[in-house]
Design a protein around this motif. Structure first.
Motif, PDB file in Angstrom:
ATOM      1  N   ILE A 100       0.849  -1.192   0.000  1.00  0.00           N
ATOM      2  CA  ILE A 100       0.000   0.000   0.000  1.00  0.00           C
ATOM      3  C   ILE A 100       0.882   1.239   0.000  1.00  0.00           C
ATOM      4  O   ILE A 100       1.820   1.344   0.806  1.00  0.00           O
ATOM      5  CB  ILE A 100      -0.926   0.017   1.231  1.00  0.00           C
ATOM      6  N   VAL A 101       0.596   2.182  -0.904  1.00  0.00           N
ATOM      7  CA  VAL A 101       1.328   3.447  -0.961  1.00  0.00           C
ATOM      8  C   VAL A 101       0.481   4.530  -0.296  1.00  0.00           C
ATOM      9  O   VAL A 101      -0.675   4.741  -0.671  1.00  0.00           O
ATOM     10  CB  VAL A 101       1.650   3.852  -2.409  1.00  0.00           C
ATOM     11  N   LEU A 102       1.080   5.212   0.692  1.00  0.00           N
ATOM     12  CA  LEU A 102       0.402   6.269   1.438  1.00  0.00           C
ATOM     13  C   LEU A 102       1.369   7.429   1.674  1.00  0.00           C
ATOM     14  O   LEU A 102       2.588   7.246   1.633  1.00  0.00           O
ATOM     15  CB  LEU A 102      -0.064   5.739   2.806  1.00  0.00           C
ATOM     16  N   PRO A 103       0.841   8.637   1.946  1.00  0.00           N
ATOM     17  CA  PRO A 103       1.722   9.732   2.359  1.00  0.00           C
ATOM     18  C   PRO A 103       2.376   9.387   3.694  1.00  0.00           C
ATOM     19  O   PRO A 103       1.687   8.970   4.630  1.00  0.00           O
ATOM     20  CB  PRO A 103       0.768  10.929   2.506  1.00  0.00           C
ATOM     21  N   HIS A 104       3.704   9.524   3.777  1.00  0.00           N
ATOM     22  CA  HIS A 104       4.353   9.182   5.040  1.00  0.00           C
ATOM     23  C   HIS A 104       4.289  10.348   6.017  1.00  0.00           C
ATOM     24  O   HIS A 104       4.059  11.503   5.639  1.00  0.00           O
ATOM     25  CB  HIS A 104       5.792   8.708   4.817  1.00  0.00           C
ATOM     26  N   ALA A 105       4.468  10.041   7.291  1.00  0.00           N
ATOM     27  CA  ALA A 105       4.464  11.072   8.320  1.00  0.00           C
ATOM     28  C   ALA A 105       5.628  12.029   8.075  1.00  0.00           C
ATOM     29  O   ALA A 105       6.773  11.591   7.950  1.00  0.00           O
ATOM     30  CB  ALA A 105       4.581  10.430   9.700  1.00  0.00           C
ATOM     31  N   PRO A 106       5.379  13.342   8.000  1.00  0.00           N
ATOM     32  CA  PRO A 106       6.445  14.294   7.659  1.00  0.00           C
ATOM     33  C   PRO A 106       7.544  14.369   8.706  1.00  0.00           C
ATOM     34  O   PRO A 106       8.646  14.837   8.418  1.00  0.00           O
ATOM     35  CB  PRO A 106       5.704  15.623   7.520  1.00  0.00           C
ATOM     36  N   SER A 107       7.257  13.905   9.918  1.00  0.00           N
ATOM     37  CA  SER A 107       8.248  13.990  10.992  1.00  0.00           C
ATOM     38  C   SER A 107       9.314  12.906  10.905  1.00  0.00           C
ATOM     39  O   SER A 107      10.333  12.971  11.606  1.00  0.00           O
ATOM     40  CB  SER A 107       7.543  13.878  12.354  1.00  0.00           C
ATOM     41  N   THR A 182       1.134  -7.142  -5.165  1.00  0.00           N
ATOM     42  CA  THR A 182       0.281  -6.147  -5.816  1.00  0.00           C
ATOM     43  C   THR A 182       0.469  -4.816  -5.090  1.00  0.00           C
ATOM     44  O   THR A 182       0.573  -4.783  -3.862  1.00  0.00           O
ATOM     45  CB  THR A 182      -1.189  -6.593  -5.746  1.00  0.00           C
ATOM     46  N   ILE A 183       0.538  -3.733  -5.842  1.00  0.00           N
ATOM     47  CA  ILE A 183       0.726  -2.397  -5.252  1.00  0.00           C
ATOM     48  C   ILE A 183      -0.530  -1.566  -5.479  1.00  0.00           C
ATOM     49  O   ILE A 183      -0.955  -1.372  -6.627  1.00  0.00           O
ATOM     50  CB  ILE A 183       1.937  -1.670  -5.867  1.00  0.00           C
ATOM     51  N   VAL A 184      -1.110  -1.077  -4.381  1.00  0.00           N
ATOM     52  CA  VAL A 184      -2.272  -0.188  -4.456  1.00  0.00           C
ATOM     53  C   VAL A 184      -1.874   1.185  -3.940  1.00  0.00           C
ATOM     54  O   VAL A 184      -1.411   1.331  -2.804  1.00  0.00           O
ATOM     55  CB  VAL A 184      -3.457  -0.742  -3.642  1.00  0.00           C
ATOM     56  N   ASP A 185      -2.045   2.202  -4.765  1.00  0.00           N
ATOM     57  CA  ASP A 185      -1.710   3.586  -4.428  1.00  0.00           C
ATOM     58  C   ASP A 185      -2.955   4.263  -3.854  1.00  0.00           C
ATOM     59  O   ASP A 185      -3.976   4.383  -4.534  1.00  0.00           O
ATOM     60  CB  ASP A 185      -1.229   4.310  -5.684  1.00  0.00           C
ATOM     61  N   LEU A 186      -2.846   4.721  -2.601  1.00  0.00           N
ATOM     62  CA  LEU A 186      -3.956   5.408  -1.952  1.00  0.00           C
ATOM     63  C   LEU A 186      -3.609   6.863  -1.661  1.00  0.00           C
ATOM     64  O   LEU A 186      -4.160   7.476  -0.750  1.00  0.00           O
ATOM     65  CB  LEU A 186      -4.328   4.686  -0.643  1.00  0.00           C
ATOM     66  N   THR A 187      -2.703   7.437  -2.448  1.00  0.00           N
ATOM     67  CA  THR A 187      -2.308   8.828  -2.216  1.00  0.00           C
ATOM     68  C   THR A 187      -3.199   9.833  -2.937  1.00  0.00           C
ATOM     69  O   THR A 187      -3.140  11.029  -2.644  1.00  0.00           O
ATOM     70  CB  THR A 187      -0.847   9.063  -2.650  1.00  0.00           C
TER      71      THR A 187
END
Length: 216
Positions: A100-107, A182-187
């Motif tokens: 799963i592709v997600l925005p990572h925590a900016p910290s 399998t790669i799912v992009d949720l961004t």
């Protein structure tokens, strides 16, 4: 000099996992079995180790390194938020062959390559991998092969390609089908399948209750 540990034998497995954990904590690389193909991994938060991983594979930061986790809850500290669709996919397919592709925590202080603020996460269905991940925490893990060569389905295949660039090889026997996750992009606003692999599009559609497009 690299060492291969046969994880089918309990004493060797314990010694191998201890050696692998020590290698990860000291910024070195390990090869580990997963439920898809063998992976080459390191501490996800050690930028120098990640660069060593990319060098061993012969590729640059333009292809970011995914991160493997040892539990469902680990993801909460790694991403900006966990949307409903991500929770549904995790409950359905983790541990297993879905990334799963997600925005990572900016910290987070990590450098996985040119991620554009995102991270690709997976929890593998392999007892050796899970034991190591639960010991050392999130690992940056890519397929254990030189770029342009076939992914390794055994520790020996990985060693043939990577040699002494990796000090510790955990031999968990032959991997399952030599097929990537399998790669799912949720961004974005809608889920998007970037690569169809171990989990079919139909299975993803069923869990999310929508027709998910496949990137062209």
């Amino acid at each position: 000099m690299s060492t291969v540990y046969d994880c089918s034998e309990p004493d060797n497995r314990a010694a191998g996992l201890a050696a692998a954990a020590g290698a990860v904590r000291s910024g070195r690389l390990v090869v580990l079995p997963t439920d898809t193909v063998y992976g080459i991994g390191c501490d996800a938060f050690d930028a120098e180790a990640v660069r060593s991983l990319l060098d061993a594979k012969g590729r640059g930061p333009d292809m970011p390194v995914p991160v493997l986790v040892g539990s469902w809850t680990t993801i909460d500290g790694l991403v900006l938020s966990v949307p409903r669709q991500a929770r549904a996919l995790i409950e359905a397919f983790w541990p297993g062959g879905l990334s799963i592709v997600l925005p990572h925590a900016p910290s987070l202080a990590w450098d996985l390559g040119q991620t554009r603020g995102t991270v690709m996460l997976r929890m593998p269905l392999h007892p050796v991998a899970l034991e190591l991940l639960r010991d050392v925490g999130p690992m940056a893990v890519s397929s254990a092969n030189r770029t342009g060569h076939a992914p390794a389905s055994s520790a020996q295949e990985a060693r043939d390609q990577l040699g002494d660039a990796v000090p510790v090889y955990l031999d968990g026997g032959l991997s399952g089908e030599n097929i990537a996750s399998t790669i799912v992009d949720l961004t974005g606003p809608d889920a998007l399948i970037l690569r169809e692999g171990a989990v079919s599009r139909e299975e993803v559609n069923e869990v999310l209750g929508v027709e998910v497009e496949v990137a062209r």
